[in-house]
Design a protein around this motif. Structure first.
Motif, mmCIF file in Angstrom:
data_model
loop_
_atom_site.group_PDB
_atom_site.id
_atom_site.type_symbol
_atom_site.label_atom_id
_atom_site.label_comp_id
_atom_site.label_asym_id
_atom_site.label_seq_id
_atom_site.Cartn_x
_atom_site.Cartn_y
_atom_site.Cartn_z
ATOM 1 N N ASP A 78 0.851 -1.180 0.000
ATOM 2 C CA ASP A 78 0.000 0.000 0.000
ATOM 3 C C ASP A 78 0.888 1.231 0.000
ATOM 4 O O ASP A 78 2.021 1.216 0.494
ATOM 5 N N ARG A 79 0.381 2.319 -0.532
ATOM 6 C CA ARG A 79 1.144 3.552 -0.611
ATOM 7 C C ARG A 79 1.079 4.287 0.729
ATOM 8 O O ARG A 79 0.149 4.071 1.521
ATOM 9 N N PRO A 80 2.040 5.143 1.005
ATOM 10 C CA PRO A 80 1.956 5.938 2.233
ATOM 11 C C PRO A 80 0.737 6.855 2.200
ATOM 12 O O PRO A 80 0.446 7.494 1.196
ATOM 13 N N LYS A 81 0.026 6.906 3.319
ATOM 14 C CA LYS A 81 -1.184 7.719 3.409
ATOM 15 C C LYS A 81 -1.088 8.649 4.604
ATOM 16 O O LYS A 81 -0.452 8.317 5.609
ATOM 17 N N PRO A 82 -1.700 9.833 4.541
ATOM 18 C CA PRO A 82 -1.630 10.771 5.671
ATOM 19 C C PRO A 82 -2.454 10.284 6.844
ATOM 20 O O PRO A 82 -3.464 9.588 6.691
#
Length: 557
Positions: free
Chosen positions: A495-499
């Motif tokens: 998964d991509r980095p998320k805030p």
């Protein structure tokens, strides 16, 4: 003396009477002034339709009745305690009823509209699912509430305008209850099969014997060259009959004085390269006193092309959206006087559509999908530049679908064949040998194309719930790239980095660590400086760094 006393007494009595009258007149004038300063405003609002009325029961006995504008509303007195008010024309007026003592027993502001109840009934009959409220004021009809589709709002305004007439202004402030965003998925599937067979015959001969010379030439290309092995044209020709046991004068050959030998003239055939992508069978020799070179170009091409394009686009209802995944190629345009300008034309997968949300979730849309690609077939040359042609598959139509329903808006099944024969007249028609004097070209193509559209009514979602094609990709490290020759680190399902938000302070009741705020929270104009100042102040007061919890929001420390 008596008369003068009588006169003085009369004057004194008049003065006393005048004084008494003035004393009684002052309270009376004061009451009038107070009565004039007390303004009685209407206490009720009475809403009526034109041609309709209401019966009002008064709380007291009525002796006087006042109507400001009888052309808007008028009254009929049934009794001293009953009053019937009816509307005559659109507008607003006031009504007062008072008793014998001058006290107001009833007052109201009367507003008369254009058959409010009838408009409600008409809209309920025409649009049973809509929730429309009708209000009138000073000859203006205001429509508020919600309808199922944008066209219902315009239709409601047209119905009310036709009902009340052109003299009344209708204002529509209706909102649409259904989602106004439409996502369109278009699938363009194509399978193209092609078959090309080519057989080209090439023939070249040369006759160097004395007397009549004969030659045949047929070539679709410069496939071979026949030339002399040794140039004997400058050598003398002598009688060589004795060398072969023949009678004198039977055979003459070129004689080389340097070597003192007869030289036999020979030929050499040089074959050139064949056509790219084609097989060439070539042969050369001497037959019947002729130097012959021949070549057969054989080619067979079978092609299978499958195309699956699935553009996906979202637009608001009533707005036009345009999508292109491709590029642009330049086209030179001659402007005269040696000047040339460049114009660009788009190609690739494009989609343009205009959706309109209808009632009950139906969607009417004007859609125009297109798939185009560059092709050398049909290209032209302008000013030394080769301009490619475009192979295009396009459809444009208007359809009406429900959310999630699919419809095939275009289909193509094409089957074509072409057989060309290029031959020498007469010679190409001979059996067997005629193949040396003709070439054949056979082409066959089959294409199947289907375009399917599927619209969806959509709502915005959380950005963290969206999956991207690059989410699972991770770049390899140096060991994986150099030794294992990996193009990724081999991990799937990433998964991509998320805030996320920082943890809340203890007892503050803020969101937990990792939880997103329910609504976007504006950051301070000075960034994180207030948070840093607060932390420094608490640290100066003796708090340990581990006891200082970060406030919700992103940290810039």
């Amino acid at each position: 003396m008596r008369s003068s006393k009588m006169i003085k007494g009369a004057l004194l009595g008049c003065a006393i009477a005048a004084t008494t009258a003035l004393t009684g007149l002052v309270p009376a004038l004061d009451g009038v002034a107070k009565a004039q300063s007390a303004v009685q405003r209407p206490t009720e609002t009475l809403v009526l339709s034109i041609g309709r009325g209401q019966l009002i029961q008064l709380p007291g006995t009525m002796t006087d009745l006042f109507v400001a504008d009888t052309s808007v509303a008028d009254v009929q007195v049934k009794s001293s305690k009953q009053l019937y008010v009816f509307g005559k024309a659109g507008g607003e007026t006031t009504l007062y009823a008072s008793n014998s003592a001058g006290q107001v027993v009833y007052s109201a502001t009367v507003r008369v509209g254009s058959n409010i109840d009838s408009i409600d009934q008409m809209l309920l009959l025409a649009m049973p699912d809509a929730k429309v409220r009708v209000s009138t004021l000073n000859g203006v009809v205001l429509l508020t509430g919600t309808v199922g589709a944008p066209e219902d709002s315009a239709e409601a305004a047209r119905l009310v305008q036709a009902f009340v007439g052109d003299n009344v202004k209708v204002i529509s402030r209706l909102a649409t209850a259904t989602p106004m965003q439409v996502n369109l998925q278009v699938r363009i599937a194509e399978v193209s099969r092609s078959l090309v067979k080519e057989i080209g015959a090439n023939l070249l001969t040369r006759d160097l014997t004395g007397g009549f010379q004969f030659g045949i030439g047929r070539a679709s290309r410069n496939f071979a060259t026949i030339q002399d092995t040794l140039n004997v044209s400058t050598l003398p020709r002598l009688d060589a009959s004795a060398q072969f046991g023949l009678p004198a004068g039977s055979l003459t050959l070129p004689f080389n004085p340097v070597t003192g030998q007869f030289v036999a003239g020979g030929t050499t055939t040089t074959f050139n390269n064949g056509i790219d992508g084609k097989t060439a069978i070539q042969a050369a020799g001497r037959l019947f006193g002729l130097d012959i070179a021949s070549a057969f170009d054989l080619a067979e091409q079978v092609g299978l092309v499958t195309t699956l394009s699935q553009p996906n686009l979202t637009a608001l209802s009533g707005e036009t959206a345009d999508f292109l995944a491709g590029g642009e190629f330049p086209i030179p345009i001659n402007q005269g006087l040696g000047a040339t300008s460049i114009e660009y034309k788009r190609f690739g997968v494009s989609l343009a559509y205009t959706p309109t949300v209808l009632a009950n979730g139906r969607i009417s849309m004007r859609v125009r999908p297109e798939v185009s690609e560059l092709s050398s077939a049909g290209s032209v040359t302008l000013g030394g530049f080769q301009v490619p042609a475009l192979t295009t598959r396009r459809a444009e139509t208007t359809v009406e679908l429900g959310s999630g329903e699919s419809f095939m808006i275009a289909g193509l099944l094409s089957n074509n064949s072409q057989d060309l024969v290029d031959k020498a007249p007469g010679l190409g028609d001979m059996p067997v040998l005629g193949n040396l004097f003709k070439s054949s070209n056979f082409r066959k193509g089959e294409t199947e194309l289907v375009i399917v559209v599927t619209p969806y009514l959509v709502n915005p979602v959380n950005a963290n719930d969206i999956k991207l094609p690059t989410d699972a990709f991770r770049t390899p490290d140096e060991l994986q790239r150099l030794i294992n020759n990996q193009q990724s680190d081999g991990i799937t399902g990433g998964d991509r980095p998320k805030p996320s938000v920082a943890p809340a302070e203890s007892g503050s009741g803020g969101p937990e660590f990792g939880a997103l705020p329910a609504e976007p929270r504006a950051m301070p104009s000075s960034g994180a400086k207030p948070q840093r100042d607060a932390r420094k102040a608490r640290a100066r007061q003796g708090d340990k760094p581990a006891d200082i919890a970060a406030a919700p929001g992103f940290s810039f420390d």
